[in-house]
Design an enzyme around this catalytic site. Structure first.
Site, PDB file in Angstrom:
ATOM      1  NE  ARG A 145      -6.174  -6.658 -13.717  1.00 27.28           N
ATOM      2  CZ  ARG A 145      -6.310  -5.494 -13.093  1.00 27.28           C
ATOM      3  NH1 ARG A 145      -5.577  -4.470 -13.460  1.00 27.28           N
ATOM      4  NH2 ARG A 145      -7.178  -5.345 -12.116  1.00 27.28           N
TER       5      ARG A 145
ATOM      6  CE1 TYR B  66      -4.487  -1.639 -23.821  1.00 28.27           C
ATOM      7  CE2 TYR B  66      -6.157  -2.376 -22.285  1.00 28.27           C
ATOM      8  CZ  TYR B  66      -5.326  -1.381 -22.770  1.00 28.27           C
ATOM      9  OH  TYR B  66      -5.347  -0.135 -22.201  1.00 28.27           O
TER      10      TYR B  66
ATOM     11  CE  LYS C 297      -1.270  -4.637 -12.969  1.00 26.93           C
ATOM     12  NZ  LYS C 297      -0.853  -3.647 -11.964  1.00 26.93           N
TER      13      LYS C 297
ATOM     14  CG  HIS D 282      -0.944  -3.748  -7.321  1.00 19.81           C
ATOM     15  ND1 HIS D 282      -2.295  -3.502  -7.275  1.00 19.81           N
ATOM     16  CD2 HIS D 282      -0.529  -3.193  -8.478  1.00 19.81           C
ATOM     17  CE1 HIS D 282      -2.673  -2.833  -8.342  1.00 19.81           C
ATOM     18  NE2 HIS D 282      -1.610  -2.620  -9.084  1.00 19.81           N
TER      19      HIS D 282
ATOM     20  CB  SER E  53      -5.684  -0.924 -11.190  1.00 22.12           C
ATOM     21  OG  SER E  53      -4.666  -1.895 -11.187  1.00 22.12           O
TER      22      SER E  53
ATOM     23  CB  CYS F 204      -6.880   3.797  -6.314  1.00 19.66           C
ATOM     24  SG  CYS F 204      -8.477   2.960  -6.313  1.00 19.66           S
TER      25      CYS F 204
ATOM     26  CG  ASP G 218       1.429  -1.175 -11.405  1.00 23.78           C
ATOM     27  OD1 ASP G 218       0.438  -0.927 -10.700  1.00 23.78           O
ATOM     28  OD2 ASP G 218       1.443  -2.115 -12.220  1.00 23.78           O
TER      29      ASP G 218
ATOM     30  NE  ARG H 246      -4.468   0.880 -17.811  1.00 23.86           N
ATOM     31  CZ  ARG H 246      -4.166   0.503 -16.567  1.00 23.86           C
ATOM     32  NH1 ARG H 246      -2.994   0.805 -16.046  1.00 23.86           N
ATOM     33  NH2 ARG H 246      -5.046  -0.161 -15.852  1.00 23.86           N
TER      34      ARG H 246
END
Length: 666
Positions: free
Chosen positions: A125, A274, A283, A303, A326, A328, A351, A447
């Site tokens: 991101r 991406y 998001k 989130h 993210s 975690c 998520d 990912r």
């Protein structure tokens, strides 16, 4: 007649394939020549130029969708238009095109799995290039104190935003195909769901959106001619190209921009191909615009993972939502295999959660996504066996390493591959060996993109249009010191403060930064769609309404370390022991004791039976006075500098109460 139709379909497919392959050849060259004007209306655009619809029928689109497509065809100048239907046939065609263009590679070790490697400049991101555009800056971000730079979002004035978009989108799809993606965030037709239309010149995005959202013709039927979220995306590399691509991956990092325009319910993304930069349902829609819609309409876009936990002995089942930054451990928790034999965990989502109170006062949640876009490194049969089963088919892997036997590799899988297998790193290092290089095999933010429906433990109600009832909300992050394994907020308002004051060690999900403890309120710092102060007021408002059954709020920290830098808690499946305590607190069992920061477990009520190694509960739950004094000072400074006058007085009152309790009780 069936034979005739089959021949016609085959001929049509061959023609479509030929046209798209011609238009997507990465070796063609041409200069970008922006000539049109970006606008939300048709008035400033050039008259319609000829274009060919090579898949689907534009006349089948609802009027508002057709106008949106035609307006952006005039702007972006694609050679052809493909209207996506979400079918398997279409997906096979797109994967064939992506292979021919060298963007994806088949992984023969698995069933229908693919590997993509991006331009090294397009791997995460781009938060610094992500903006919300509103007439009034305060609607988007609080005004930091003394000219400090806002950490709670980036704002751009509408005129400036239109100028930036005008520099990028005109003629940006020349030589390419514009794909029209109708998609639903949430089960199609659910009262909690929302519909978007994404226009993109990336077949990789189409293939990924097919996994991550409910995509296809049925979405158009559900939409009719109602409003939708407009999502415009371009990789920014019209054909023929003016410079070669890295890894055959089209992107334009120097001109990347991700724009959200709430007044027009519009998202515009340019330059990146991406992840959350290009899969605009994720998001951008589900969190940034979603949080704005939630504020307008009285619900929450968060989130958060959603899991179900069932006591197999009693049959009692609870649903829990949990917010972590993210990388975690959200996916690991959502797909947990409990070490406590009397518990069963099911996954609703890993998520994002959309939550709304129903007419009986229960908080109900849906997972707006249809897939998992999980961080690969660290995922293994030890840490997440369910994820490893899920990704064995129909998965797109990006920026992981590949193995000589046709599989994938990343850090964490060292014990799961044959020693004779050779590894080729994501950067192309042949015969990669950990001991011979300091470069990782897989990018830290690599990912897997995989369908949720094939997860072995998906909850039976994961697509229930009414959502699942949430009994507890968990906040958490990576805190190496000071923060206990779990504690419970005293009440809803205190819980909102706990979410607002979240801090966590930085991760690789965004652009690279040195590891440090960062403020990440509600794990939403990169995703707030509107002023954080107003966001807090929105959360607090639910505590002031009659008739609502408010979930209990908790904070967890799986990552506390001892003096030898070792983790004090085993984590993973043993986190079920923490969920067990949370469930018991939801049942109002007397298993907690009050501390200065919240309710923590009574040690004799916390299940540690059967742990492989003994755990030092005193160390796990210790509350060092100096640490918490510093924590309070850091939160004071953050609220003062970043939220300033927009901080609700209730939150400041909770901080002062915490400070007083620390002085009196620690």
């Amino acid at each position: 007649m069936p034979e005739t139709n089959e021949v016609e379909n085959r001929n049509m497919e061959e023609e479509v394939t030929s046209r798209i392959l011609k238009n997507s050849d990465p070796l063609r060259r041409q200069n970008l020549n922006p000539a049109a004007t970006f606008s939300s209306t048709n008035s400033l655009l050039e008259p319609t130029r000829d274009f060919r619809v090579i898949y689907g029928d534009i006349n089948d689109l609802p009027n508002k969708v057709r106008h949106y497509v035609e307006e952006n065809v005039r702007l972006c100048k694609p050679d052809t238009v493909h209207i996506c239907d979400g079918s398997e046939r279409e997906n096979e065609l797109l994967t064939y095109i992506l292979q021919k263009d060298g963007i994806i590679k088949k992984l023969p070790k698995y069933n229908n799995c693919w590997l993509a490697k991006t331009d090294p400049a397009d791997v995460a991101r781009v938060e610094r290039l992500t903006y919300i555009s509103t007439e009034v800056q305060r609607d988007t971000v609080p005004s930091p104190k003394n000219g400090a730079k806002s950490q709670l979002g980036n704002w751009m004035a509408p005129d400036d935003m239109d100028n930036e978009l005008n520099m990028r989108f005109p003629d940006c799809m020349k030589g390419r195909t514009m794909f029209v993606i109708p998609f639903s965030m949430g089960p199609v037709g659910s009262p909690l769901s929302k519909i978007g239309i994404q226009l993109t010149d990336s077949a990789y995005v189409v293939a990924s959106m097919r996994i991550m959202t409910r995509m296809g013709s049925n979405v158009l039927s559900a939409l009719n001619d109602n409003n939708f979220i407009k999502c415009l995306h371009s990789v920014g590399r019209p054909l023929p190209l003016t410079s070669p691509l890295h890894n055959n991956w089209p992107c334009y990092p120097k001109m990347t921009l991700i724009a959200h325009i709430p007044q027009r319910n519009e998202i515009c993304s340019f330059g990146s191909g991406y992840g959350g930069n290009s899969l605009l349902g994720k998001k951008c829609f589900a969190l940034r615009l979603g949080s704005i819609l939630g504020n307008r309409e009285g619900w929450l876009a968060e989130h958060m993972l959603i899991l179900g936990i069932e006591n197999k002995t009693t049959g009692d089942k609870r649903y829990i939502a949990a917010a972590f930054p993210s990388a975690c451990g959200k996916t690991n928790l959502a797909m947990m295999t409990p070490t406590l034999s009397n518990y069963k965990v099911t996954c609703v989502g890993d998520d994002i959660a959309w939550m709304r109170f129903d007419d009986k006062g229960h908080l109900r949640a849906i997972n707006p996504e249809a897939g998992f876009f999980g961080v690969a490194p660290g995922t293994s049969r030890k840490t997440n066996p369910i994820a490893m089963e899920t990704i064995k088919s129909n998965t797109i892997f990006t920026n992981v390493a590949e193995t000589s036997d046709g599989g994938v590799f990343w850090e964490g899988l060292e014990k799961e591959i044959d020693t004779n297998v050779k590894i080729r790193s994501w950067l192309g290092d042949e015969d990669w060996k950990k001991e011979e290089t300091d470069r990782p095999a897989a990018h830290a933010n690599s990912r897997f993109c995989t369908p949720a429906a094939q997860c072995p433990i998906m909850d039976p109600a994961w697509e229930d249009p009414e959502g699942v009832p949430i009994d507890a909300i968990i906040f958490g992050g990576r805190r190496p010191t000071g923060v206990p394994l779990v504690y419970e907020a005293f009440n809803w308002q205190h819980g909102v403060f706990v979410g607002a004051s979240m801090r966590s060690e930085s991760t690789a999900a965004a652009e690279h930064v040195a590891k440090q403890i960062m403020h990440d309120p509600f794990a939403m710092r990169p995703f707030f769609g509107y002023n954080f102060g107003d966001y807090l007021k929105h959360w607090l408002s639910f505590g002031k309404k009659d008739g609502l059954i408010l979930p209990k709020i908790f904070h967890v920290n799986w990552f506390r370390k001892g003096p030898n830098n070792n983790f004090l808690w085993p984590g993973f499946g043993d986190n079920a022991r923490v969920l067990d305590w949370i469930v018991r607190r939801c049942n109002n069992e007397d298993v907690g004791k009050k501390t200065a920061i919240g309710m923590v477990p009574k040690f004799d009520c916390f299940n540690v039976d059967g742990l492989e190694e003994p755990v030092d509960l005193e160390a796990l739950f210790s509350l060092p006075r100096e640490f918490w004094e510093n924590e309070v000072n850091a939160i004071y400074k953050y609220f003062d500098e970043q939220v300033n006058e927009d901080l609700p007085p209730e939150i400041m009152a909770e901080l002062r109460n915490l400070e007083q309790r620390i002085q009196n009780e620690l």
